[in-house]
Enzyme design. Structure first.
Site, PDB file in Angstrom:
ATOM      1  CG  HIS A 220      13.657  38.418 -59.192  1.00  0.00           C
ATOM      2  ND1 HIS A 220      12.586  38.653 -59.084  1.00  0.00           N
ATOM      3  CD2 HIS A 220      12.799  38.041 -60.068  1.00  0.00           C
ATOM      4  CE1 HIS A 220      11.442  37.996 -58.641  1.00  0.00           C
ATOM      5  NE2 HIS A 220      11.122  37.947 -60.104  1.00  0.00           N
TER       6      HIS A 220
ATOM      7  CG  HIS B 239      11.043  36.780 -63.524  1.00  0.00           C
ATOM      8  ND1 HIS B 239      10.999  36.264 -62.461  1.00  0.00           N
ATOM      9  CD2 HIS B 239      12.030  36.307 -64.338  1.00  0.00           C
ATOM     10  CE1 HIS B 239      11.474  35.259 -63.067  1.00  0.00           C
ATOM     11  NE2 HIS B 239      11.947  35.484 -64.533  1.00  0.00           N
TER      12      HIS B 239
ATOM     13  CG  ASP C 227       6.561  40.908 -62.063  1.00  0.00           C
ATOM     14  OD1 ASP C 227       7.627  40.170 -62.433  1.00  0.00           O
ATOM     15  OD2 ASP C 227       6.104  40.234 -61.230  1.00  0.00           O
ATOM     16  CG  HIS C 228       9.884  41.597 -58.879  1.00  0.00           C
ATOM     17  ND1 HIS C 228       9.670  41.217 -57.498  1.00  0.00           N
ATOM     18  CD2 HIS C 228       9.760  40.545 -60.166  1.00  0.00           C
ATOM     19  CE1 HIS C 228       9.156  40.716 -57.812  1.00  0.00           C
ATOM     20  NE2 HIS C 228       8.684  39.909 -58.937  1.00  0.00           N
TER      21      HIS C 228
ATOM     22  CG  HIS D 117      12.000  33.379 -58.954  1.00  0.00           C
ATOM     23  ND1 HIS D 117      10.232  32.507 -59.082  1.00  0.00           N
ATOM     24  CD2 HIS D 117      11.607  34.865 -59.528  1.00  0.00           C
ATOM     25  CE1 HIS D 117       9.440  33.483 -59.917  1.00  0.00           C
ATOM     26  NE2 HIS D 117      10.938  34.447 -59.708  1.00  0.00           N
TER      27      HIS D 117
ATOM     28  CG  ASP E 293       8.875  36.942 -57.609  1.00  0.00           C
ATOM     29  OD1 ASP E 293       8.405  37.827 -56.459  1.00  0.00           O
ATOM     30  OD2 ASP E 293       8.512  36.854 -58.452  1.00  0.00           O
TER      31      ASP E 293
ATOM     32  CG  HIS F 132       4.631  38.466 -56.639  1.00  0.00           C
ATOM     33  ND1 HIS F 132       3.987  38.468 -57.947  1.00  0.00           N
ATOM     34  CD2 HIS F 132       5.766  37.626 -56.854  1.00  0.00           C
ATOM     35  CE1 HIS F 132       4.812  39.082 -58.150  1.00  0.00           C
ATOM     36  NE2 HIS F 132       5.532  38.797 -58.195  1.00  0.00           N
TER      37      HIS F 132
HETATM   38 ZN   LIG Z   1       9.935  36.314 -60.781  1.00  0.00          ZN
END
Ligand SMILES: [Zn+2]
Length: 284
Positions: A54, A56, A58-59, A110, A134, A173
Site C-alpha cells: 500500500h 503509506h 513506511d512501505h 486499511h 497492514d 509490522h
Molecule cells: Zn499502513
C-alpha cells in the site's frame, strides 16, 4: 523459495523473496532501499520486481530510489498513490517471475488500494507465503483508515482465511506482543494466546522477528480471525461477525494508547494526515 526478513525503521518489515535456483529476487515493501541494494549485491541476486502492499510512506518510500538504481525494475501495486508505480495490478491477477508465482489479492480497508500477495515457487515443496502488509498482522489486523468493517471481514475471512492453511504469513509490522496482550484481554482463557505471548517476549529479548506465522496458527490466537468464537462474541457483546470485528477494532484502537509524548516522526505523520496527505503512523 527463500524469504529474507529484514527489520527496518521502528517496527516495519521489508522482505526479499529469492528463487533458489535463479537467484532472482522480488522485494516486498522495500522502504529502506540502500540497505536492500547492499543485500542484493552481497548475496549476488538480481532484483526483478517490487511488490508494494500500500501507498503509506513506511512501505512505499523506497520505490523511487530503487527504480533509479535498478534499470528495468517493475513496481507493482494496487493504488495510484504508490510511489514510482509502473504496473497497477487488480484482484486475482497472477504474475510470474521465472519460477516464482504471485497472485494479487485485493484487500481494501486499511487503505482503499491495499494488495496482499500470495507467492509460491514452481516445483518446490516449501509452503506458500502471503505478504499481508497492514491488513493481517501476527495476532492482529490493521486499522480501518479508509475502509469499513465489512471490507476487513471480507479480507480476513474470505480472501486471506481461505488460502491453504499452511501458508506462511509475512506481515508489514512487528506488533505481535501488543497484539497478543490485546488478544489476552479478549480471551483471557485462551491457552494458545498465553503460549504465544511467552514465545513472542522471548523472541523480543533475543531481538528476533516473530514472522512468519502460519494461517492455521492465526486461527488459534488472532481474535480478528475468531469472530464466531463464543469468548470473542462475549467480549464484544455482538454475534454478527462484522459487528464483532467492528467492536474488536474499536477496542484495539483504544487499547494501551501510549501516554508518553509522540515521537517527532509520528507527529509529522499526523500533521501530514491532517493536511490530507498520505501517511502511516508508526504504531497502529
Ligand atoms: Zn499502513
Amino acid at each position: 523459495m527463500k524469504v529474507k526478513v529484514i527489520s527496518i525503521l521502528e517496527d516495519n518489515y521489508m522482505y526479499l523473496v529469492i528463487g533458489e535456483q535463479s537467484r532472482m529476487a522480488i522485494a516486498v515493501d522495500p522502504a529502506v532501499p540502500h540497505r536492500l541494494l547492499d543485500i542484493i549485491k552481497r548475496e549476488g541476486l538480481s532484483l526483478t520486481a517490487v511488490l508494494t502492499t500500500h501507498h503509506h510512506w513506511d512501505h512505499a518510500r523506497g520505490n523511487e530510489t530503487l527504480v533509479k538504481e535498478v534499470p528495468g525494475l517493475r513496481v507493482y501495486g494496487g493504488d495510484d498513490r504508490i510511489n514510482a508505480l509502473t504496473d497497477k495490478v487488480t484482484n486475482a491477477q497472477e504474475l510470474k517471475f521465472n519460477s516464482i508465482n504471485v497472485r494479487c489479492l485485493f484487500t481494501p480497508c486499511h487503505t482503499l488500494g491495499h494488495m496482499c500477495y500470495f507467492v509460491w515457487e514452481d516445483d518446490c515443496t516449501d509452503a506458500p507465503a502471503v505478504f499481508t502488509g497492514d491488513t493481517l498482522f501476527v495476532a492482529g489486523c490493521g486499522r480501518f483508515f479508509e475502509g469499513t468493517a465489512e471490507q476487513m471481514y471480507h479480507n480476513l475471512t474470505e480472501v486471506l482465511g481461505t488460502l491453504p492453511q499452511e501458508t506462511k504469513v509475512f506481515c508489514g509490522h512487528e506488533y505481535t506482543i501488543k497484539n497478543l496482550k490485546f488478544a489476552l484481554k479478549v480471551e483471557p482463557e485462551n491457552e494458545k494466546v498465553k503460549q504465544m505471548l511467552t514465545w513472542a517476549r522471548a523472541r523480543d529479548d533475543d531481538d528476533k522477528p516473530t514472522v512468519p506465522s502460519t494461517l492455521i496458527e492465526e486461527f488459534e490466537y488472532n481474535p480478528f480471525l475468531r469472530l464466531s468464537e463464543e469468548s470473542v462474541q462475549k467480549f464484544t457483546g455482538k454475534t454478527n461477525p462484522v459487528d464483532v470485528l467492528r467492536v474488536l477494532r474499536k477496542e484495539k484502537d483504544n487499547f494501551q494508547k501510549p501516554k508518553e509524548r509522540m515521537p517527532p516522526q509520528a507527529m509529522l505523520a499526523l500533521q501530514w494526515d491532517l493536511l490530507g496527505a498520505s501517511s502511516c503512523l508508526p504504531k497502529t
